[in-house]
Design a protein around this motif. Structure first.
Motif, PDB file in Angstrom:
ATOM      1  N   LEU A  42       0.805  -1.211   0.000  1.00 37.91           N
ATOM      2  CA  LEU A  42       0.000   0.000   0.000  1.00 37.91           C
ATOM      3  C   LEU A  42       0.843   1.269   0.000  1.00 37.91           C
ATOM      4  CD1 LEU A  42      -2.764  -1.038   2.551  1.00 37.91           C
ATOM      5  CD2 LEU A  42      -2.867  -1.078   0.063  1.00 37.91           C
ATOM      6  N   SER A  43       2.162   1.139  -0.086  1.00 41.76           N
ATOM      7  CA  SER A  43       3.029   2.320   0.002  1.00 41.76           C
ATOM      8  C   SER A  43       2.759   3.313  -1.127  1.00 41.76           C
ATOM      9  CB  SER A  43       4.498   1.908   0.004  1.00 41.76           C
ATOM     10  OG  SER A  43       4.820   1.239  -1.190  1.00 41.76           O
ATOM     11  N   LYS A  44       2.343   2.835  -2.293  1.00 41.18           N
ATOM     12  CA  LYS A  44       2.076   3.752  -3.407  1.00 41.18           C
ATOM     13  C   LYS A  44       0.767   4.513  -3.233  1.00 41.18           C
ATOM     14  CE  LYS A  44       0.569  -0.235  -6.045  1.00 41.18           C
ATOM     15  NZ  LYS A  44       0.921  -1.097  -7.134  1.00 41.18           N
ATOM     16  N   TYR A  45      -0.063   4.108  -2.256  1.00 40.94           N
ATOM     17  CA  TYR A  45      -1.336   4.781  -2.013  1.00 40.94           C
ATOM     18  C   TYR A  45      -1.316   5.689  -0.788  1.00 40.94           C
ATOM     19  CZ  TYR A  45      -2.921   1.449  -5.452  1.00 40.94           C
ATOM     20  OH  TYR A  45      -3.053   0.710  -6.596  1.00 40.94           O
ATOM     21  N   VAL A  46      -0.152   5.812  -0.113  1.00 42.43           N
ATOM     22  CA  VAL A  46      -0.056   6.706   1.034  1.00 42.43           C
ATOM     23  C   VAL A  46      -0.276   8.137   0.544  1.00 42.43           C
ATOM     24  CG1 VAL A  46       1.488   7.592   2.826  1.00 42.43           C
ATOM     25  CG2 VAL A  46       1.438   5.154   2.325  1.00 42.43           C
ATOM     26  N   ASP A  47      -1.055   8.893   1.287  1.00 40.75           N
ATOM     27  CA  ASP A  47      -1.457  10.270   0.968  1.00 40.75           C
ATOM     28  C   ASP A  47      -2.349  10.348  -0.265  1.00 40.75           C
ATOM     29  OD1 ASP A  47      -0.189  11.382   3.177  1.00 40.75           O
ATOM     30  OD2 ASP A  47       1.714  11.552   2.101  1.00 40.75           O
ATOM     31  N   GLU A  48      -2.975   9.242  -0.639  1.00 38.81           N
ATOM     32  CA  GLU A  48      -3.949   9.216  -1.727  1.00 38.81           C
ATOM     33  C   GLU A  48      -5.314   8.860  -1.138  1.00 38.81           C
ATOM     34  OE1 GLU A  48      -3.400   9.865  -5.004  1.00 38.81           O
ATOM     35  OE2 GLU A  48      -1.285  10.267  -4.583  1.00 38.81           O
ATOM     36  N   ARG A  49      -6.371   9.296  -1.799  1.00 43.32           N
ATOM     37  CA  ARG A  49      -7.731   8.981  -1.349  1.00 43.32           C
ATOM     38  C   ARG A  49      -8.084   7.559  -1.784  1.00 43.32           C
ATOM     39  NH1 ARG A  49     -11.770  11.322   1.039  1.00 43.32           N
ATOM     40  NH2 ARG A  49     -10.718  13.315   1.162  1.00 43.32           N
ATOM     41  N   ILE A  50      -8.565   6.750  -0.822  1.00 38.00           N
ATOM     42  CA  ILE A  50      -8.959   5.370  -1.101  1.00 38.00           C
ATOM     43  C   ILE A  50     -10.378   5.123  -0.574  1.00 38.00           C
ATOM     44  CG2 ILE A  50      -6.605   4.455  -1.090  1.00 38.00           C
ATOM     45  CD1 ILE A  50      -7.170   3.332   1.697  1.00 38.00           C
ATOM     46  N   ARG A  51     -11.004   4.104  -1.136  1.00 41.40           N
ATOM     47  CA  ARG A  51     -12.334   3.675  -0.702  1.00 41.40           C
ATOM     48  C   ARG A  51     -12.190   2.307  -0.049  1.00 41.40           C
ATOM     49  NH1 ARG A  51     -17.352   5.127  -2.791  1.00 41.40           N
ATOM     50  NH2 ARG A  51     -16.141   6.311  -4.294  1.00 41.40           N
ATOM     51  N   VAL A  52     -12.835   2.131   1.108  1.00 43.23           N
ATOM     52  CA  VAL A  52     -12.752   0.877   1.857  1.00 43.23           C
ATOM     53  C   VAL A  52     -14.163   0.377   2.128  1.00 43.23           C
ATOM     54  CG1 VAL A  52     -11.908  -0.231   3.959  1.00 43.23           C
ATOM     55  CG2 VAL A  52     -10.624   1.668   2.971  1.00 43.23           C
ATOM     56  N   LYS A  53     -14.405  -0.897   1.799  1.00 42.14           N
ATOM     57  CA  LYS A  53     -15.686  -1.532   2.110  1.00 42.14           C
ATOM     58  C   LYS A  53     -15.436  -2.605   3.164  1.00 42.14           C
ATOM     59  CE  LYS A  53     -17.812  -0.675  -2.328  1.00 42.14           C
ATOM     60  NZ  LYS A  53     -18.546  -1.243  -3.462  1.00 42.14           N
ATOM     61  N   PHE A  54     -16.374  -2.737   4.090  1.00 39.64           N
ATOM     62  CA  PHE A  54     -16.241  -3.653   5.217  1.00 39.64           C
ATOM     63  C   PHE A  54     -17.251  -4.787   5.124  1.00 39.64           C
ATOM     64  CE2 PHE A  54     -14.938   0.506   6.746  1.00 39.64           C
ATOM     65  CZ  PHE A  54     -13.733   0.221   7.345  1.00 39.64           C
ATOM     66  N   THR A  55     -16.985  -5.838   5.892  1.00 41.27           N
ATOM     67  CA  THR A  55     -17.991  -6.880   6.035  1.00 41.27           C
ATOM     68  C   THR A  55     -19.197  -6.237   6.707  1.00 41.27           C
ATOM     69  OG1 THR A  55     -17.024  -7.523   8.157  1.00 41.27           O
ATOM     70  CG2 THR A  55     -16.351  -8.787   6.250  1.00 41.27           C
ATOM     71  N   GLY A  56     -20.366  -6.541   6.239  1.00 41.57           N
ATOM     72  CA  GLY A  56     -21.561  -5.914   6.775  1.00 41.57           C
ATOM     73  C   GLY A  56     -22.066  -4.774   5.915  1.00 41.57           C
ATOM     74  N   GLY A  57     -21.261  -4.319   4.932  1.00 43.85           N
ATOM     75  CA  GLY A  57     -21.738  -3.332   3.986  1.00 43.85           C
ATOM     76  C   GLY A  57     -21.319  -1.896   4.200  1.00 43.85           C
TER      77      GLY A  57
END
Length: 123
Positions: A42-57
């Motif tokens: 994930l080092s190339k995504y540091v200081d970048e906007r990311i989307r995270v989805k979790f179990t449960g929705g």
């Protein structure tokens, strides 16, 4: 009689006086094993906007500030997109996300919706 069950000699709560060696064959085996690395880089995504989805929705977006090999994440400027009972967004600020609950992780920039190539063409 009042001291019943309180001594280390009788197996009570007191610490053990037995000295165990710090090395030994088990320590030598652990030194030979390669260090376990993270599955994702994930080092190339540091200081970048990311989307995270979790179990449960649940779904959040934020700026990745840090992570570890268990995929625990630290995100800043986090917003959660709630769908029920009606769609709205709430701000969470700086947040720590636990890795075991994450199901999907993707960057926000550079991703766009495309047409489904497997959908039947309408006539």
């Amino acid at each position: 009689m009042a001291d019943r069950g309180r001594g280390a000699a009788r197996g009570g709560r007191g610490g053990s006086n037995i000295k165990r060696p710090m090395g030994g064959p088990q320590a030598a085996q652990n030194a030979d094993k390669p260090r376990r690395e993270a599955i994702l880089d994930l080092s190339k995504y540091v200081d970048e906007r990311i989307r995270v989805k979790f179990t449960g929705g649940r779904e959040v977006t934020g700026i990745l500030k840090g992570y570890d090999q268990l995929l625990n994440l630290v995100l800043d400027d986090v917003t959660e997109e709630l769908q029920l009972p009606h769609p709205h967004i709430r701000s969470l600020g700086l947040t720590v996300l636990r890795g075991p609950t994450i199901t999907v992780l993707n960057p926000v920039d550079g991703s766009e919706e495309i047409a489904n190539p497997f959908a039947a063409a309408e006539q």
